[in-house]
Each structure stands twice: as structure tokens, then as C-alpha cells.
Design a protein around this motif. Structure first.
Motif, PDB file in Angstrom:
ATOM      1  N   TYR A 111       0.833  -1.208   0.000  1.00 39.61           N
ATOM      2  CA  TYR A 111       0.000   0.000   0.000  1.00 39.61           C
ATOM      3  C   TYR A 111       0.868   1.257   0.000  1.00 39.61           C
ATOM      4  CZ  TYR A 111      -3.509   3.398   1.627  1.00 39.61           C
ATOM      5  OH  TYR A 111      -4.343   4.487   1.744  1.00 39.61           O
ATOM      6  N   VAL A 112       1.832   1.306   0.900  1.00 46.07           N
ATOM      7  CA  VAL A 112       2.695   2.489   1.000  1.00 46.07           C
ATOM      8  C   VAL A 112       3.503   2.680  -0.285  1.00 46.07           C
ATOM      9  CG1 VAL A 112       4.669   3.477   2.230  1.00 46.07           C
ATOM     10  CG2 VAL A 112       2.793   2.434   3.511  1.00 46.07           C
ATOM     11  N   LYS A 113       3.907   1.573  -0.878  1.00 45.35           N
ATOM     12  CA  LYS A 113       4.702   1.660  -2.106  1.00 45.35           C
ATOM     13  C   LYS A 113       3.852   2.021  -3.319  1.00 45.35           C
ATOM     14  CE  LYS A 113       7.603  -1.135  -5.179  1.00 45.35           C
ATOM     15  NZ  LYS A 113       8.143  -2.478  -5.460  1.00 45.35           N
ATOM     16  N   GLU A 114       2.715   1.335  -3.492  1.00 43.67           N
ATOM     17  CA  GLU A 114       1.919   1.494  -4.708  1.00 43.67           C
ATOM     18  C   GLU A 114       0.934   2.661  -4.638  1.00 43.67           C
ATOM     19  OE1 GLU A 114       2.510  -0.296  -7.366  1.00 43.67           O
ATOM     20  OE2 GLU A 114       4.016  -1.529  -6.366  1.00 43.67           O
ATOM     21  N   ILE A 115       0.346   2.911  -3.478  1.00 41.21           N
ATOM     22  CA  ILE A 115      -0.675   3.958  -3.345  1.00 41.21           C
ATOM     23  C   ILE A 115      -0.054   5.283  -2.899  1.00 41.21           C
ATOM     24  CG2 ILE A 115      -2.858   4.607  -2.278  1.00 41.21           C
ATOM     25  CD1 ILE A 115      -2.999   2.168  -4.155  1.00 41.21           C
ATOM     26  N   ASP A 116       0.790   5.226  -1.859  1.00 40.93           N
ATOM     27  CA  ASP A 116       1.427   6.462  -1.377  1.00 40.93           C
ATOM     28  C   ASP A 116       2.619   6.868  -2.239  1.00 40.93           C
ATOM     29  OD1 ASP A 116      -0.425   6.445   0.649  1.00 40.93           O
ATOM     30  OD2 ASP A 116       0.940   5.656   2.178  1.00 40.93           O
ATOM     31  N   MET A 117       3.098   5.928  -3.064  1.00 39.10           N
ATOM     32  CA  MET A 117       4.263   6.174  -3.925  1.00 39.10           C
ATOM     33  C   MET A 117       5.517   6.494  -3.115  1.00 39.10           C
ATOM     34  SD  MET A 117       2.841   5.541  -6.752  1.00 39.10           S
ATOM     35  CE  MET A 117       4.152   5.964  -7.904  1.00 39.10           C
ATOM     36  N   LEU A 163      -6.445   5.901  11.494  1.00 41.39           N
ATOM     37  CA  LEU A 163      -5.085   5.382  11.344  1.00 41.39           C
ATOM     38  C   LEU A 163      -4.720   5.208   9.870  1.00 41.39           C
ATOM     39  CD1 LEU A 163      -4.946   2.770  14.258  1.00 41.39           C
ATOM     40  CD2 LEU A 163      -3.798   4.988  14.137  1.00 41.39           C
ATOM     41  N   PHE A 164      -5.665   4.746   9.058  1.00 40.57           N
ATOM     42  CA  PHE A 164      -5.400   4.639   7.625  1.00 40.57           C
ATOM     43  C   PHE A 164      -5.206   6.010   6.990  1.00 40.57           C
ATOM     44  CE2 PHE A 164      -5.898   0.147   6.703  1.00 40.57           C
ATOM     45  CZ  PHE A 164      -5.282   0.026   5.455  1.00 40.57           C
ATOM     46  N   GLN A 165      -5.918   7.002   7.509  1.00 41.46           N
ATOM     47  CA  GLN A 165      -5.731   8.360   7.006  1.00 41.46           C
ATOM     48  C   GLN A 165      -4.327   8.870   7.316  1.00 41.46           C
ATOM     49  OE1 GLN A 165      -9.115  10.177   8.918  1.00 41.46           O
ATOM     50  NE2 GLN A 165     -10.390  10.030   7.068  1.00 41.46           N
ATOM     51  N   LEU A 166      -3.793   8.467   8.462  1.00 43.22           N
ATOM     52  CA  LEU A 166      -2.408   8.814   8.784  1.00 43.22           C
ATOM     53  C   LEU A 166      -1.434   8.129   7.830  1.00 43.22           C
ATOM     54  CD1 LEU A 166      -2.095   8.766  12.698  1.00 43.22           C
ATOM     55  CD2 LEU A 166      -1.690  10.707  11.181  1.00 43.22           C
ATOM     56  N   ILE A 167      -1.710   6.860   7.537  1.00 40.91           N
ATOM     57  CA  ILE A 167      -0.810   6.087   6.685  1.00 40.91           C
ATOM     58  C   ILE A 167      -0.842   6.580   5.241  1.00 40.91           C
ATOM     59  CG2 ILE A 167      -0.447   3.784   5.688  1.00 40.91           C
ATOM     60  CD1 ILE A 167      -1.288   2.611   8.383  1.00 40.91           C
ATOM     61  N   HIS A 168      -1.982   7.094   4.809  1.00 43.21           N
ATOM     62  CA  HIS A 168      -2.105   7.554   3.426  1.00 43.21           C
ATOM     63  C   HIS A 168      -1.471   8.937   3.261  1.00 43.21           C
ATOM     64  CE1 HIS A 168      -3.389   8.041  -0.603  1.00 43.21           C
ATOM     65  NE2 HIS A 168      -4.350   8.923  -0.348  1.00 43.21           N
ATOM     66  N   ILE A 180       3.247   8.046   8.479  1.00 47.31           N
ATOM     67  CA  ILE A 180       3.002   6.631   8.193  1.00 47.31           C
ATOM     68  C   ILE A 180       3.366   5.781   9.402  1.00 47.31           C
ATOM     69  CG2 ILE A 180       3.697   4.668   6.759  1.00 47.31           C
ATOM     70  CD1 ILE A 180       4.169   6.672   4.476  1.00 47.31           C
ATOM     71  N   PHE A 181       4.502   6.098  10.011  1.00 46.61           N
ATOM     72  CA  PHE A 181       4.939   5.349  11.192  1.00 46.61           C
ATOM     73  C   PHE A 181       3.938   5.476  12.337  1.00 46.61           C
ATOM     74  CE2 PHE A 181       7.087   5.627  15.343  1.00 46.61           C
ATOM     75  CZ  PHE A 181       7.436   4.288  15.496  1.00 46.61           C
ATOM     76  N   PHE A 182       3.447   6.681  12.604  1.00 46.60           N
ATOM     77  CA  PHE A 182       2.489   6.865  13.693  1.00 46.60           C
ATOM     78  C   PHE A 182       1.180   6.132  13.407  1.00 46.60           C
ATOM     79  CE2 PHE A 182       4.966  10.773  14.957  1.00 46.60           C
ATOM     80  CZ  PHE A 182       5.348  10.267  16.190  1.00 46.60           C
TER      81      PHE A 182
END
Length: 420
Positions: free
Chosen positions: A256-262, A313-318, A325-327
Motif C-alpha cells: 500500500y505504502v509503495k503502490e498507493i502512497d508512492m 489510522l489509515f488516514q495517517l498512513i495515506h 506513516i509510522f504513527f
């Protein structure tokens, strides 16, 4: 009925319980972390999202067969002893781990490549179906009554250690190899290293005291679907939230972090590695807390945090900010550690002794197969279909609500209960 032939030291009990889970989940995590490159090499498509979905689909197949592995190895454990089942699951696990390191890809052997990948996932799924639950039953049954929660957590601790090792090695390779080297051959190295862990685990388990069968037992599989079906269904519901939460937060999130957040893969793996290291620290602490205040308070607190915290939490990660992302991932760490401190031992204490391994294995693995293992696939599909990058959070919140309400209305406190 299975009884211990003689006492086993506490350290050996813990090591035997956790070591198999290290290799089991090391392999599973590697597949999840390298899903993108595996999709490209074994399920090629002009659309990268289709390749990724196919790779996660093969990943999900391994989960879908886990209930059958649970019935197979759980029955062996209930009728012939825990040691026999634990050795067999470890041997079955070594096969796909070693073969993944040398499997030719689609460009070399064509359609045979994805077929073999799926077959390896099936073997691995059958093995995991008996490994994790039999190991925590073994740990709880060999623990002092006042420390059952603390002993039980080491099975899960070993599983997370395996995932952490996979994340750490994948992160190391991402830091020292360029993307082309990692895609061509670097991703195979961690699978080759897994064979060493499997050998160590086999040596430890071969030294366990053999269980003794004292009487003829009724077929546990028959009782799981008959006399004890409601107890099995209760554990099925109880494990849904933790399974979806774990695979969303620690397996799917890397893609997710790689493909969506780039965000670069190196950063995604580094964040995941640190988060799981913190999880390993928290697990024994929450388990000790469950031995002091009980299982039910932790089940309710952890389930509530997952249900109400998933969306924020997903909003933080996005985001593209690594600290945010870490938090976000840290929030999932706290919620899952709290839930697991009570859930791991409650799984064993809530299952009647006559079908403890078979019943728990089927309930847990069916829950993981339908909900947990399919989470990366469902999350990818939800984003693809809706265009909403936060949509996986709704799946997680809904799943957590099942665990929360089951904990509140259908679970009794088991801290002081007698296992026999």
C-alpha cells in the motif's frame, strides 16, 4: 487422551512453541512483501494491478486451505500427540520455502510457473493450518496456571519474529541492491535463508518429550462438527478482527505504502520493521497483563481500538510523510498487541480439551482463511473498484466490530478456569 510423559523445562517449552512459527510466518511474510515482483515474474500482465491481484490471489489460496490443514494436523495432535503434529508441520513448511528460492519464472516455463506457485502456497497453507494453533495449545498446556497468558503469547511472538526477520532481510536487500537486482534475483535470497531456520526448528522439536496416548479417543473431527460446533463458531468470530487487522497493518501495508502512497519500498520496509519490533516488545507485556486482570478486558479494549481507530489510522498512513506513516502503523501496533494479549490464551481456554487442537485449528484457520488471508486481495480490489485509498479501513473496522461484540456478549472470563 494425550498426557505428557514427563515434565519439560519452561525454556524448552517456549522454544519449541515459537520456533516453528518463525519459519512458517517468515515465508508467508516474504511472499507478501515481494508480491509485486512475484506478480510480475509469475503472473505477468500489461496491467501491473492485475499482476498484483493475481499474486495476492495465490497468497489467499494458501489461507483458504488452512482449515483443512487444521483438521488434518489438529486430529493428529489430539489423537497421537502434540510433538508428532509439530514435527510434521515443520517438515511440510520447509518444502515451499526452499523451492521458492529456485523456482523458474513465467518467461522460462510458461503456465507451469503460476501453477507451481499456487501448489506451493497450498502446501504452505496446509502446514500453517496445524502449526500455529497446535503450538499455542502446547504452550498453554505446559504452562503454570498463573502464567498461561504469558506462555501462550510466545507462539504469536515467534510468528511476528518470523515476519520481522523477513521484513528486516527484505529491507536490507532493498538498501544494498538496486531495484533491478532486487527484481531479478535479490528477492530469492531470503527464501533460501529460510531453510536454515527450518533445520534449527526441526532439531529443537525432535528433542521434545513424546506425548503418551492413555485411552482411545473419539474422532475429534466428528465432534468439532457435532457436539462442540458452537464453541468452534465462537472462536471463529472472535479471531476475525485480529486476523484482518494484522494482515492489513503488517503485510498489505508494505504494498500500500509503495503502490498507493508512492513511497520508496526501502522506506516502507524500514517503517514496517520498526513497527513490528515494537510489537514484539508489547506482546509479553499485554500477556502478563491478561494474567493479572483477565482476558476479557483486553479483548474488549483491543477490539474497540481496532473498530474505532481503523479509519483515522489509515488516514495517517495515506501520506508521503514517513513519520505520519509510522504513527499510523504504531496505532495498529498498540491495538493489536492489546487484543492479542487476551485473545491468544483465550483461544485455548475456551476450547474443550477433547477437541482442543482440532477445534481451535479449524475455527482459527477458517476465520483467517475467509477474512485475514484475503485482506490484501480485498483491500487491493476495494481501492481498484472504488478509487478511494481509505476504503480498506472500512473492511478492517467492520471486521473488528465482529470481534468486539463477540467479546462483549459471548465470551466469559477464563483466567481462573481449569484447562482439564
Amino acid at each position: 487422551m494425550i498426557v505428557k510423559a514427563q515434565e519439560t523445562s519452561n525454556i524448552r517449552v517456549i522454544l519449541a512453541g515459537l520456533v516453528g512459527n518463525v519459519i512458517e510466518w517468515y515465508d508467508f511474510a516474504l511472499y507478501g512483501y515481494f508480491a509485486t515482483v512475484i506478480g510480475q515474474q509469475f503472473f505477468p500482465s500489461s496491467n501491473p494491478s492485475v499482476s498484483l491481484i493475481a499474486a495476492f490471489g495465490a497468497f489467499a489460496v494458501g489461507f483458504l486451505v488452512r482449515p483443512f490443514g487444521g483438521l488434518l494436523f489438529g486430529r493428529i495432535a489430539d489423537l497421537l500427540g502434540r510433538k508428532q503434529a509439530l514435527i510434521l508441520t515443520l517438515l511440510a513448511m520447509a518444502i515451499p520455502t526452499v523451492l521458492m528460492a529456485c523456482m523458474p519464472n513465467y518467461s522460462r516455463i510458461g503456465i507451469a510457473a503460476p501453477i507451481i506457485i499456487v501448489l506451493l502456497r497450498i502446501i504452505q497453507g496446509l502446514s500453517v493450518g496445524g502449526e500455529y494453533t497446535t503450538s499455542i495449545v502446547y504452550l498453554v498446556e505446559n504452562a503454570p496456571d498463573q502464567r498461561r497468558g504469558f506462555f501462550a503469547i510466545w507462539g504469536l511472538w515467534g510468528a511476528v519474529l518470523g515476519i520481522l526477520l523477513a521484513s528486516a532481510i527484505a529491507s536490507l536487500l532493498a538498501n544494498i541492491l538496486d531495484p533491478q537486482q532486487l527484481d531479478i534475483w535479490g528477492w530469492r535470497v531470503p527464501f533460501a535463508l529460510g531453510s536454515l531456520v527450518a533445520l534449527i526448528g526441526l532439531l529443537i522439536r525432535r528433542g521434545l518429550v513424546t506425548d503418551v496416548c492413555t485411552e482411545e479417543a473419539i474422532d475429534p473431527v466428528q465432534q468439532v462438527f457435532g457436539k462442540y460446533r458452537m464453541q468452534v463458531f465462537r472462536l471463529f468470530l472472535l479471531n476475525i478482527g485480529g486476523g484482518v487487522g494484522f494482515y492489513a497493518a503488517f503485510v498489505y501495508v508494505v504494498s500500500y505504502v509503495k503502490e498507493i502512497d508512492m513511497v520508496p519500498e526501502r522506506i516502507a520496509l524500514n517503517i514496517n520493521t520498526v513497527s513490528m519490533a515494537i510489537l514484539l516488545i508489547l506482546y509479553p507485556l499485554t500477556a502478563l497483563l491478561s494474567d493479572r486482570i483477565g482476558r476479557k478486558p483486553l479483548l474488549i479494549a483491543g477490539g474497540g481500538m481496532l473498530m474505532f481507530g481503523s479509519i483515522p489510522l489509515f488516514q495517517l498512513i495515506h501520506t508521503t510523510d514517513p513519520l505520519r506513516i509510522f504513527f499510523g502503523q504504531l496505532g495498529f501496533v498498540i491495538a493489536l498487541a492489546t487484543l492479542s494479549g487476551g485473545l491468544n490464551v483465550a483461544n485455548v481456554e475456551l476450547m474443550p480439551k477433547a477437541v482442543r487442537c482440532t477445534g481451535l485449528a479449524f475455527a482459527y484457520n477458517t476465520s483467517m482463511g475467509i477474512f485475514g488471508g484475503t485482506t490484501p486481495l480485498i483491500a487491493t480490489w476495494l481501492i481498484q473498484g472504488s478509487g478511494n485509498p481509505i476504503s480498506p479501513a472500512y473492511w478492517l473496522a467492520g471486521s473488528a466490530s465482529i470481534t468486539l461484540f463477540t467479546s462483549i456478549f459471548w465470551v466469559r472470563e477464563t483466567r481462573l478456569s481449569c484447562l482439564s
